[in-house]
Design an enzyme around this catalytic site. Structure first.
Site, PDB file in Angstrom:
ATOM      1  N   GLU A  54       0.826  -1.219   0.000  1.00  0.00           N
ATOM      2  CA  GLU A  54       0.000   0.000   0.000  1.00  0.00           C
ATOM      3  C   GLU A  54       0.852   1.258   0.000  1.00  0.00           C
ATOM      4  O   GLU A  54       1.884   1.320   0.639  1.00  0.00           O
ATOM      5  CB  GLU A  54      -0.929   0.019   1.217  1.00  0.00           C
ATOM      6  CG  GLU A  54      -1.879  -1.163   1.306  1.00  0.00           C
ATOM      7  CD  GLU A  54      -2.869  -1.236   0.145  1.00  0.00           C
ATOM      8  OE1 GLU A  54      -2.937  -0.291  -0.656  1.00  0.00           O
ATOM      9  OE2 GLU A  54      -3.575  -2.257   0.059  1.00  0.00           O
ATOM     10  N   GLY A  55       0.361   2.260  -0.720  1.00  0.00           N
ATOM     11  CA  GLY A  55       1.116   3.507  -0.879  1.00  0.00           C
ATOM     12  C   GLY A  55       0.927   4.483   0.278  1.00  0.00           C
ATOM     13  O   GLY A  55       0.102   4.280   1.175  1.00  0.00           O
ATOM     14  N   PHE A  56       1.710   5.534   0.209  1.00  0.00           N
ATOM     15  CA  PHE A  56       1.735   6.580   1.227  1.00  0.00           C
ATOM     16  C   PHE A  56       0.333   7.146   1.514  1.00  0.00           C
ATOM     17  O   PHE A  56      -0.057   7.321   2.665  1.00  0.00           O
ATOM     18  CB  PHE A  56       2.653   7.695   0.733  1.00  0.00           C
ATOM     19  CG  PHE A  56       2.873   8.815   1.701  1.00  0.00           C
ATOM     20  CD1 PHE A  56       3.333   8.570   2.974  1.00  0.00           C
ATOM     21  CD2 PHE A  56       2.651  10.131   1.316  1.00  0.00           C
ATOM     22  CE1 PHE A  56       3.567   9.610   3.864  1.00  0.00           C
ATOM     23  CE2 PHE A  56       2.883  11.185   2.188  1.00  0.00           C
ATOM     24  CZ  PHE A  56       3.336  10.921   3.470  1.00  0.00           C
ATOM     25  N   ASN A  57      -0.399   7.413   0.455  1.00  0.00           N
ATOM     26  CA  ASN A  57      -1.668   8.118   0.651  1.00  0.00           C
ATOM     27  C   ASN A  57      -2.788   7.231   1.148  1.00  0.00           C
ATOM     28  O   ASN A  57      -3.700   7.702   1.825  1.00  0.00           O
ATOM     29  CB  ASN A  57      -2.045   8.861  -0.626  1.00  0.00           C
ATOM     30  CG  ASN A  57      -1.108  10.031  -0.832  1.00  0.00           C
ATOM     31  OD1 ASN A  57      -1.097  10.957  -0.028  1.00  0.00           O
ATOM     32  ND2 ASN A  57      -0.272   9.983  -1.860  1.00  0.00           N
ATOM     33  N   HIS A 294      -2.146  17.165 -11.205  1.00  0.00           N
ATOM     34  CA  HIS A 294      -1.508  15.927 -10.725  1.00  0.00           C
ATOM     35  C   HIS A 294      -1.696  14.847 -11.786  1.00  0.00           C
ATOM     36  O   HIS A 294      -2.812  14.403 -12.058  1.00  0.00           O
ATOM     37  CB  HIS A 294      -2.091  15.429  -9.401  1.00  0.00           C
ATOM     38  CG  HIS A 294      -1.526  14.088  -9.016  1.00  0.00           C
ATOM     39  ND1 HIS A 294      -2.303  12.999  -8.703  1.00  0.00           N
ATOM     40  CD2 HIS A 294      -0.229  13.654  -8.955  1.00  0.00           C
ATOM     41  CE1 HIS A 294      -1.515  11.959  -8.450  1.00  0.00           C
ATOM     42  NE2 HIS A 294      -0.271  12.325  -8.591  1.00  0.00           N
ATOM     43  N   LEU A 295      -0.591  14.464 -12.379  1.00  0.00           N
ATOM     44  CA  LEU A 295      -0.599  13.453 -13.436  1.00  0.00           C
ATOM     45  C   LEU A 295       0.010  12.175 -12.887  1.00  0.00           C
ATOM     46  O   LEU A 295       1.229  12.025 -12.846  1.00  0.00           O
ATOM     47  CB  LEU A 295       0.244  13.930 -14.617  1.00  0.00           C
ATOM     48  CG  LEU A 295      -0.421  14.573 -15.814  1.00  0.00           C
ATOM     49  CD1 LEU A 295       0.616  14.843 -16.892  1.00  0.00           C
ATOM     50  CD2 LEU A 295      -1.552  13.719 -16.365  1.00  0.00           C
ATOM     51  N   THR A 390      -5.341   8.106  -4.969  1.00  0.00           N
ATOM     52  CA  THR A 390      -5.445   8.613  -3.601  1.00  0.00           C
ATOM     53  C   THR A 390      -4.564   9.848  -3.421  1.00  0.00           C
ATOM     54  O   THR A 390      -4.840  10.690  -2.586  1.00  0.00           O
ATOM     55  CB  THR A 390      -5.067   7.546  -2.551  1.00  0.00           C
ATOM     56  OG1 THR A 390      -3.854   6.930  -2.939  1.00  0.00           O
ATOM     57  CG2 THR A 390      -6.139   6.496  -2.423  1.00  0.00           C
ATOM     58  N   PHE A 391      -3.524   9.958  -4.209  1.00  0.00           N
ATOM     59  CA  PHE A 391      -2.670  11.150  -4.175  1.00  0.00           C
ATOM     60  C   PHE A 391      -3.508  12.386  -4.529  1.00  0.00           C
ATOM     61  O   PHE A 391      -3.433  13.421  -3.860  1.00  0.00           O
ATOM     62  CB  PHE A 391      -1.530  10.966  -5.183  1.00  0.00           C
ATOM     63  CG  PHE A 391      -0.408  11.970  -5.087  1.00  0.00           C
ATOM     64  CD1 PHE A 391       0.807  11.609  -4.526  1.00  0.00           C
ATOM     65  CD2 PHE A 391      -0.538  13.264  -5.575  1.00  0.00           C
ATOM     66  CE1 PHE A 391       1.861  12.507  -4.454  1.00  0.00           C
ATOM     67  CE2 PHE A 391       0.510  14.169  -5.510  1.00  0.00           C
ATOM     68  CZ  PHE A 391       1.710  13.799  -4.952  1.00  0.00           C
TER      69      PHE A 391
HETATM   70  N1  LIG Z   1       6.538  13.613  -5.938  1.00  0.00           N
HETATM   71  C1  LIG Z   1       5.473  12.997  -6.454  1.00  0.00           C
HETATM   72  N2  LIG Z   1       5.301  11.705  -6.202  1.00  0.00           N
HETATM   73  C2  LIG Z   1       4.200  11.119  -6.720  1.00  0.00           C
HETATM   74  C3  LIG Z   1       3.275  11.800  -7.518  1.00  0.00           C
HETATM   75  N3  LIG Z   1       2.302  10.941  -7.864  1.00  0.00           N
HETATM   76  C4  LIG Z   1       2.610   9.777  -7.305  1.00  0.00           C
HETATM   77  N4  LIG Z   1       3.750   9.871  -6.620  1.00  0.00           N
HETATM   78  C5  LIG Z   1       4.454   8.820  -5.882  1.00  0.00           C
HETATM   79  O1  LIG Z   1       3.785   7.617  -6.098  1.00  0.00           O
HETATM   80  C6  LIG Z   1       3.214   7.156  -4.890  1.00  0.00           C
HETATM   81  C7  LIG Z   1       1.907   6.486  -5.227  1.00  0.00           C
HETATM   82  O2  LIG Z   1       0.858   7.245  -4.980  1.00  0.00           O
HETATM   83  P1  LIG Z   1       0.002   7.041  -3.688  1.00  0.00           P
HETATM   84  O3  LIG Z   1      -1.221   7.789  -3.976  1.00  0.00           O
HETATM   85  O4  LIG Z   1       0.701   7.402  -2.464  1.00  0.00           O
HETATM   86  O5  LIG Z   1      -0.131   5.519  -3.663  1.00  0.00           O
HETATM   87  P2  LIG Z   1      -1.434   4.730  -3.515  1.00  0.00           P
HETATM   88  O6  LIG Z   1      -1.946   4.816  -2.131  1.00  0.00           O
HETATM   89  O7  LIG Z   1      -1.121   3.405  -4.088  1.00  0.00           O
HETATM   90  O8  LIG Z   1      -2.447   5.567  -4.355  1.00  0.00           O
HETATM   91  P3  LIG Z   1      -2.729   5.686  -5.868  1.00  0.00           P
HETATM   92  O9  LIG Z   1      -2.259   7.020  -6.376  1.00  0.00           O
HETATM   93  O10 LIG Z   1      -4.206   5.596  -5.836  1.00  0.00           O
HETATM   94  O11 LIG Z   1      -2.009   4.536  -6.495  1.00  0.00           O
HETATM   95  C8  LIG Z   1       3.151   8.357  -3.993  1.00  0.00           C
HETATM   96  O12 LIG Z   1       3.183   8.038  -2.637  1.00  0.00           O
HETATM   97  C9  LIG Z   1       4.388   9.104  -4.403  1.00  0.00           C
HETATM   98  O13 LIG Z   1       5.521   8.527  -3.772  1.00  0.00           O
HETATM   99  C10 LIG Z   1       3.529  13.179  -7.762  1.00  0.00           C
HETATM  100  O14 LIG Z   1       2.766  13.855  -8.425  1.00  0.00           O
HETATM  101  N5  LIG Z   1       4.628  13.716  -7.214  1.00  0.00           N
END
Ligand SMILES: Nc1nc2c(ncn2[C@@H]2O[C@H](COP(=O)(O)OP(=O)(O)OP(=O)(O)O)[C@@H](O)[C@H]2O)c(=O)[nH]1
Ligand SMILES: *[C@@H]1O[C@H](CO)[C@@H](O)[C@H](O)[C@H]1NC(C)=O
Ligand SMILES: *[C@@H]1O[C@H](CO)[C@@H](O)[C@H](O)[C@H]1NC(C)=O
Ligand SMILES: *[C@@H]1O[C@H](CO)[C@@H](O)[C@H](O)[C@H]1NC(C)=O
Length: 431
Positions: A54-57, A294-295, A390-391
């Site tokens: 699972e990612g940060f967000n 946000h891409l 989620t970002f």
């Molecule tokens: N610096 C930066 N990092 C990004 C960006 N988009 C995605 N990331 C990186 O990619 C990771 C994945 O996105 P998250 O949203 O955290 O992960 P997730 O919970 O799997 O969510 P999803 O985006 O839904 O996949 C982020 O935690 C960042 O480390 C961005 O626009 N800028």
């Protein structure tokens, strides 16, 4: 037996050295028992972890669910949340940078978190607890039989582990595992719980346990618990308390003013540090004179998802938004790999991006850079994000808290061939 020894030490309020572990470096020989306040002496610790991929967000979202559980526990007993250190996240791939055992204070403002629920860093827990021991670990899982027909029912039961456990017993019968990269941490007992429902479903079970023997309880795979009241007041209280660390906000603000002619004063954005006092009329904030984008790329394009645009499609939309809203600057946050990023830059040469130097990256880490990107996106006059990222969702929330007009927030790119391109839902802050 060793395990018994640990229980005794914990019962004795972590007062004495622990024989069988005394040779190991983690042992805090100067036990601060006399420094520990009465409150600390009797409080119980809630720890948790999330499924590694699972990612940060999403992890930020799980914190909100755990906070709501903690609030329920605190109605009956003294509890404190131990913040799971950050690290080893799949997306944090910057090479040569040490990215484990990262404390929450690197990313969030602890004082703000503490105005919502009592929290502490993991290393402070080790010190206060008198060693890196966790009394009881519950690995949360679903029910083997799934959700059968009939009305939805919230329940929790001790069940055999469905997956091979991620914890193994060492020769002292301690459980060893990932523990956020703290190898010296040991679990005293591990068992599996099948859960179905919101975070509060597990509260009676934790309260039933005898505190003296189960002072520290860790819920692993905590994402298996759902929100109690998604989008309700309690959800928003916790969400609002998740203020980014001051140094990251400062970097973001400096970037806004230097490259985007954006300051709180000119953008009519409130300058309130204390989230408990920040309550803005929606639409009263204007936002800085730029479009923010946000891409989300990487795994979002590998799957050829139909709700994600081509770069050409995205740039066309960006240009049209800049024109409509009379904005001549565009800030781009993206996880695009270098090759794709260069292509984007070729198509949109005027774009502005936060590009950390190596030193900055080492200091803020991938998580901090992502936060700076989110911060700058949150302050823009108009924002457009990526479908179901989620970002992007976290940026929506941040903008909602800052009081920007919802019309400028809940926007997403459409896939080039997507027909019904439904836009994100507006979630209003409940104060
Ligand atoms: N610096 C930066 N990092 C990004 C960006 N988009 C995605 N990331 C990186 O990619 C990771 C994945 O996105 P998250 O949203 O955290 O992960 P997730 O919970 O799997 O969510 P999803 O985006 O839904 O996949 C982020 O935690 C960042 O480390 C961005 O626009 N800028
Ligand atoms: C471990 O925890 C389970 C579940 O709470 C319990 O049934 C079991 O007795 C515990 N074992 C020990 C050794 O404490
Ligand atoms: C924690 O509580 C459970 C349930 O009351 C009990 O079975 C278990 O043995 C306790 N764990 C320890 C380490 O004592
Ligand atoms: C910056 O914004 C202010 C208004 O807030 C405006 O007066 C000024 O001309 C802008 N400067 C530039 C270089 O765009």
């Amino acid at each position: 037996m060793a395990a018994l020894g640990v229980v005794c030490v914990l019962l004795g309020a972590a007062a004495g050295p622990f024989a069988s572990a005394s040779s190991e470096e983690f042992w805090v020989s100067q036990s601060p028992a006399h420094l520990v306040s009465d409150r600390a002496r009797f409080r119980r610790y809630l720890l948790y972890d999330v499924n590694p991929p699972e990612g940060f967000n999403l992890r930020r979202d799980v914190y909100i669910r755990m906070a709501s559980l903690l609030k329920i526990l605190m109605k009956s007993e003294e509890w404190v949340m131990v913040l799971p250190p950050w690290g080893r996240l799949y997306h944090w791939q910057s090479p040569d940078i040490h990215q484990v055992r990262i404390p929450w204070s690197d990313f969030f403002d602890l004082e703000s978190l503490n105005k919502n629920i009592p929290v502490m860093e993991y290393e402070d827990f080790i010190a206060e607890n008198g060693g890196p021991f966790i009394d009881q670990i519950y690995v949360l899982q679903s029910y083997a039989e799934g959700w059968k027909e009939g009305p939805w029912e919230e329940k929790v039961d001790e069940r055999p582990c469905l997956d091979p456990p991620l914890y193994s017993q060492d020769k002292h019968e301690y459980y060893r595992g990932w523990f956020w990269g703290y190898e010296e941490t040991r679990g005293l007992n591990v068992s599996c719980l099948s859960v179905q429902g919101s975070a509060s479903v597990i509260a009676p079970m934790l309260l039933k346990n005898t505190p003296a023997r189960n002072r520290s309880v860790m819920l692993d795979r905590a994402e298996n618990l759902l929100h109690d009241h998604y989008g309700g007041k309690e959800y928003w209280d916790t969400r609002r308390s998740m203020v980014f660390a001051r140094h990251l906000r400062a970097v973001g603000d400096e970037f806004r003013s230097k490259y985007l002619n954006s300051t709180n004063e000119a953008d009519r954005i409130p300058d309130e540090e204390d989230w408990t006092k920040l309550k803005v009329e929606l639409g009263s904030s204007l936002g800085g004179p730029y479009l923010a984008v946000h891409l989300r790329r990487k795994d979002f394009i590998w799957g050829h998802r139909e709700d994600v645009p081509s770069l050409e499609g995205a740039v066309k939309k960006i240009r049209s938004l800049m024109k409509t809203h009379g904005l001549d600057k565009v800030f781009v946050a993206t996880d695009a790999v270098r090759k794709e990023y260069e292509e984007l830059k070729r198509l949109l040469p005027e774009m502005v991006r936060f590009e950390p130097t190596w030193e900055e990256l080492e200091l803020y880490k991938d998580g901090g850079v992502a936060i700076i990107d989110q911060w700058v996106c949150a302050h823009a006059r108009f924002f457009i994000g990526t479908s179901v990222s989620t970002f992007s969702f976290r940026i929506h929330e941040e903008r909602e808290i800052l009081g920007l007009d919802p019309k400028t927030t809940y926007n997403r790119f459409c896939g080039d061939l997507e027909r019904a391109c439904e836009q994100p839902t507006h979630w209003k802050v409940v104060y």
